[in-house]
Design a protein around this motif. Structure first.
Motif, PDB file in Angstrom:
ATOM      1  N   PRO A 131       0.838  -1.206   0.000  1.00 24.70           N
ATOM      2  CA  PRO A 131       0.000   0.000   0.000  1.00 24.70           C
ATOM      3  C   PRO A 131       0.875   1.258   0.000  1.00 24.70           C
ATOM      4  CG  PRO A 131      -0.634  -1.508   1.767  1.00 24.70           C
ATOM      5  CD  PRO A 131       0.632  -2.037   1.174  1.00 24.70           C
ATOM      6  N   PRO A 182       2.204   5.073   1.061  1.00 22.23           N
ATOM      7  CA  PRO A 182       2.405   5.654   2.398  1.00 22.23           C
ATOM      8  C   PRO A 182       1.127   6.315   2.925  1.00 22.23           C
ATOM      9  CG  PRO A 182       4.178   6.295   0.915  1.00 22.23           C
ATOM     10  CD  PRO A 182       3.133   5.620   0.086  1.00 22.23           C
ATOM     11  N   GLU A 183       1.027   6.380   4.239  1.00 23.18           N
ATOM     12  CA  GLU A 183      -0.121   7.022   4.867  1.00 23.18           C
ATOM     13  C   GLU A 183      -0.276   8.446   4.334  1.00 23.18           C
ATOM     14  OE1 GLU A 183      -1.502   8.104   9.350  1.00 23.18           O
ATOM     15  OE2 GLU A 183      -0.445   6.216   9.045  1.00 23.18           O
ATOM     16  N   GLY A 184      -1.506   8.816   4.056  1.00 20.34           N
ATOM     17  CA  GLY A 184      -1.787  10.151   3.531  1.00 20.34           C
ATOM     18  C   GLY A 184      -1.864  10.202   2.015  1.00 20.34           C
ATOM     19  N   CYS A 185      -1.522   9.102   1.348  1.00 17.11           N
ATOM     20  CA  CYS A 185      -1.587   9.045  -0.116  1.00 17.11           C
ATOM     21  C   CYS A 185      -2.553   7.929  -0.507  1.00 17.11           C
ATOM     22  CB  CYS A 185      -0.214   8.770  -0.720  1.00 17.11           C
ATOM     23  SG  CYS A 185       0.983  10.070  -0.401  1.00 17.11           S
ATOM     24  N   TYR A 225       1.475   9.705  -4.385  1.00 15.55           N
ATOM     25  CA  TYR A 225       2.754   9.842  -3.686  1.00 15.55           C
ATOM     26  C   TYR A 225       3.818  10.412  -4.623  1.00 15.55           C
ATOM     27  CZ  TYR A 225       7.166   8.557  -1.495  1.00 15.55           C
ATOM     28  OH  TYR A 225       8.441   8.593  -0.981  1.00 15.55           O
TER      29      TYR A 225
END
Length: 144
Positions: free
Chosen positions: A33, A35-38, A44
């Motif tokens: 998956p 990165p967090e926030g994308c 990303y």
């Protein structure tokens, strides 16, 4: 007593995502998956400075057993034989014609993905047969 360490395999290449996706098909690996926030890897990449976009890609074994594989863009092309190569174990426990058939079947599956057949090494008194191949950027690997 030495402790067991995790490791990753890193490829220097011109097109990280292309090479990574080839190896996903060869090994059954997956793209982790983003990165967090994308929401996606494209999101990303778009957030990176222009010179870093598309400069790296990673894939993982979905079972968590195999090493992470990391692909990084480098400016120079491949010019000599690999000093290290992967052996894809498709003929384990097989001998003779049965082993050759397994190697040839896997070769036939990989060629449409962009692999190149390089050389068949037939069994001798010390080793079973193996098939030397090249990935989409010319990196050698064996089917054994």
């Amino acid at each position: 007593m030495a402790s067991i360490k995790q490791f990753q395999i890193t490829f220097d290449c011109a097109e990280p995502e292309r090479v990574a996706r080839f190896w996903c098909e060869v090994l059954g690996y997956v793209v982790p998956p983003p990165p967090e926030g994308c929401a996606t890897w494209d999101d990303y990449n778009a957030a990176l400075p222009p010179e870093q976009r598309g400069s790296a890609f990673a894939v993982v074994d979905p079972s968590g057993v195999g090493p992470r594989m990391y692909f990084q863009r480098v400016p120079e092309g491949k010019v000599v034989k690999n000093r290290l190569h992967l052996c894809v174990r498709v003929g384990t426990g097989l001998v003779g014609e049965e082993r050759l058939a397994a190697l040839e079947a896997e070769c036939a599956r990989l060629i449409p993905l962009g692999a190149t057949r390089f050389r068949l090494l037939l069994a001798d008194e010390d080793n079973e047969s193996c098939l030397v191949m090249q990935d989409v950027e010319g990196n050698e690997f064996c089917l054994d």
